[in-house]
Design an enzyme around this catalytic site. Structure first.
Site, short mmCIF file in Angstrom:
data_model
loop_
_atom_site.label_atom_id
_atom_site.label_comp_id
_atom_site.label_asym_id
_atom_site.label_seq_id
_atom_site.Cartn_x
_atom_site.Cartn_y
_atom_site.Cartn_z
N ASP A 79 0.84 -1.20 0.00
CA ASP A 79 0.00 0.00 0.00
C ASP A 79 0.88 1.25 0.00
O ASP A 79 1.88 1.32 0.71
CB ASP A 79 -0.89 -0.01 1.25
CG ASP A 79 -1.96 1.08 1.19
OD1 ASP A 79 -3.03 0.81 0.62
OD2 ASP A 79 -1.71 2.19 1.71
N ILE A 80 0.49 2.24 -0.80
CA ILE A 80 1.25 3.49 -0.88
C ILE A 80 1.00 4.32 0.38
O ILE A 80 -0.15 4.55 0.76
CB ILE A 80 0.85 4.30 -2.13
CG1 ILE A 80 1.13 3.49 -3.40
CG2 ILE A 80 1.60 5.64 -2.18
CD1 ILE A 80 0.55 4.10 -4.67
N GLU A 121 -4.85 2.43 -4.03
CA GLU A 121 -3.38 2.37 -3.95
C GLU A 121 -2.89 1.04 -3.38
O GLU A 121 -1.76 0.93 -2.94
CB GLU A 121 -2.87 3.54 -3.10
CG GLU A 121 -3.24 3.48 -1.63
CD GLU A 121 -4.58 4.10 -1.29
OE1 GLU A 121 -4.74 4.55 -0.14
OE2 GLU A 121 -5.47 4.13 -2.17
#
Length: 418
Positions: free
Chosen positions: A293-294, A336
Site C-alpha cells: 500500500d502506498i 493504492e
C-alpha cells in the site's frame, strides 16, 4: 524488419496523395518512384515492408515492375486502374499479396488497413496440416507472404504433437481427407484442449458432401473453405479468423486487467491464484503473499491532484513488475493497494525481494513538473501461504501485517509466518 514502404506510380499527383496518406496513417517512411528504372534504384538502396506497385508505367506498361520486385524478394500489393478480369487473374497467379483497383480514397484506406493487418500478422504462428506436400508448400508460400510464421505437418497426429511443443499457435489450417487422423477428428481433439477464444481452426475440403462443412462448424471449426478456392478468398478468411481471435483476446484482456496499470485486476487474481494453489498442492511448493500500500496517498492526491496520484500508482506498478519474475502474480486490488505473490520461494528469499521492492520505491523520484519532484514510500505486509488457513485467511493475515507496518511508522516490511 523495416516498415518502409515504396510506392511506384507514374501519376505524380496520385503518388503524392497516396504516399502522404500512408506516411501519416502508418507513421512510416514512404519512398515514391515514377518508373521502373527509378523503382530499381530504390529497391537496390532499401529494404521495404511493402511495395505498392502500379502495373502500367512509362517504361514498363505490362506489369514488369511486379516481376522485378518479386524477383528481388519483395512483398507486393498491386494498385491498378486495369479492371480487365483476365489481367487481374494473371496478376493474382503471381506471389502478390493483393490486387487493388484504384478508384478513390476508399481504396487507399483499404490498403492502409491491409498493411496494418500484415504488421499484426507477424505476431502469429499458423500450423498447416495437409498430407499433400505440394498443397502444403502452396499454403505456406501464401501465408508467409502475409507475414505469418508458418509450420507445416502432414497429418493430424503430427499436428497434435506440434501444438504441445508450440502452444502459442494462433491458427490451425487443416485438410479433411488425411491418413492416420482426418481433419474432422483433429478438430475434435484440438477442441478438447483449446477453445475458440484461444485458437482458430480453418477447415479445408474438396469433398462434395455439403454436410462436411456443417459438421466441421458444429464441432469446433471457426470457418470452412471448399477447394478449389481463390487466393483472395483464402487471404480474407485467414485474416478474418485472426482478427476475430485478436478481438476476443482484447476483450478478455480488458476484463482481466486493471485499466490504469495494466496489471491483473482483483477478479482475475483470485481465478489465477486458485488454479495455482491446485497445481502445487501435491508438490508442497511454498509461496508468499504480500499486500502493498502506498503511504500517505491521500496527501499526494490532495496536494498534487489525481493526475499525479495516477502517475504514482502507475510508477509503483512498474516497480512491482520489474522487481518480480514473470511467473509471479502482481495485481492491483483497487486504489493504492496491490497484492504480490512470489511463487516457489522460501521465507528468507521472499523477505529479501519485498525489502528490495520497498527500497526501489523509496529511491524512485517522480517529476511532477519541470521544477518539482516528489518521492513516496510503501508499506508491505507479507506471509507464507498456509494450506491449513487457506487463501482468504492468508490474504487477511497479509492485510493485518500491512496494518502493523503502517502503525509502526510506514515505509517498512512486516513478514510473519502462520
Amino acid at each position: 524488419m523495416s516498415t518502409r514502404i515504396l510506392v511506384v506510380e507514374d501519376n505524380k499527383t496520385l503518388a503524392k496523395l497516396i504516399s502522404n496518406k500512408l506516411a501519416t496513417s502508418l507513421n512510416t517512411e514512404v519512398d515514391v518512384a515514377y518508373s521502373l528504372s527509378e523503382a530499381k534504384l530504390f529497391l537496390a538502396r532499401h529494404k521495404y515492408f511493402i511495395t505498392l506497385l502500379d502495373v502500367n508505367l512509362p517504361d514498363a506498361p505490362n506489369g514488369e515492375v511486379v516481376d522485378y520486385a518479386l524477383k528481388k524478394g519483395n512483398h507486393v500489393i498491386v494498385l491498378s486502374a486495369n479492371i480487365d478480369k483476365d489481367f487481374r487473374h494473371k496478376m493474382l497467379q503471381k506471389n502478390i499479396i493483393d490486387y487493388v483497383n484504384k478508384s478513390g480514397n476508399n481504396d487507399i484506406d483499404y490498403i492502409i488497413a491491409t498493411i496494418q493487418r500484415l504488421k499484426k500478422n507477424k505476431a502469429h504462428k499458423v500450423l498447416v496440416v495437409d498430407d499433400a506436400m505440394m498443397f502444403r508448400k502452396q499454403m505456406q508460400r501464401m501465408l508467409e507472404n502475409m507475414f505469418f510464421e508458418v509450420i507445416t505437418v502432414a497429418h493430424g497426429e503430427e499436428a497434435l504433437g506440434m501444438l504441445q511443443a508450440k502452444p502459442d499457435i494462433s491458427l490451425v489450417i487443416t485438410d479433411y481427407n488425411m491418413p492416420v487422423m482426418n481433419g474432422f477428428e483433429l478438430t475434435l481433439e484440438i477442441r478438447k484442449t483449446y477453445s475458440k477464444d484461444e485458437l482458430c481452426i480453418l477447415a479445408l475440403s474438396g469433398n462434395e458432401d455439403d454436410e462436411i462443412s456443417a459438421l466441421f462448424l458444429k464441432h469446433g471449426a471457426n470457418d470452412y473453405i471448399k477447394k478449389p478456392f481463390s487466393k483472395e478468398e483464402f487471404s480474407v478468411r485467414v485474416n478474418n479468423s485472426i482478427e476475430a481471435l485478436e478481438n476476443i483476446q482484447m476483450v478478455t484482456n480488458y476484463a482481466n486487467r486493471d485499466y490504469l496499470t495494466g496489471l491483473y485486476n482483483r477478479r482475475y487474481f483470485f481465478n489465477t491464484i486458485g488454479e495455482y494453489i491446485e497445481e502445487v498442492q501435491e508438490s508442497n511448493e511454498r509461496f508468499a503473499v504480500a499486500m502493498v500500500d502506498i503511504d500517505n496517498f491521500k496527501h499526494i492526491n490532495d496536494t498534487y491532484g489525481h493526475d499525479v496520484g495516477d502517475k504514482v500508482i502507475i510508477s509503483l506498478a512498474d516497480i512491482l513488475k520489474s522487481s518480480t519474475n514473470p511467473h509471479d502474480i502482481v495485481a492491483r486490488f483497487g486504489g493504492e493497494e496491490f497484492c504480490v505473490v512470489l511463487k516457489n520461494i522460501n521465507r528468507f528469499s521472499a523477505v529479501d525481494i519485498y525489502e528490495r521492492i520497498k527500497h526501489a520505491v523509496e529511491e524512485f523520484s517522480l517529476a511532477v513538473n519541470k521544477k518539482e519532484i516528489i518521492n513516496f514510500t510503501v508499506s508491505i505486509g507479507a506471509t507464507l501461504y498456509s494450506d491449513e488457513e487457506g487463501l482468504d485467511e492468508t490474504i487477511n493475515q497479509a492485510d493485518m501485517l500491512l496494518y502493523k507496518a503502517k502503525q509502526a511508522g510506514k515505509n517498512q516490511v512486516v513478514f510473519q509466518e502462520f
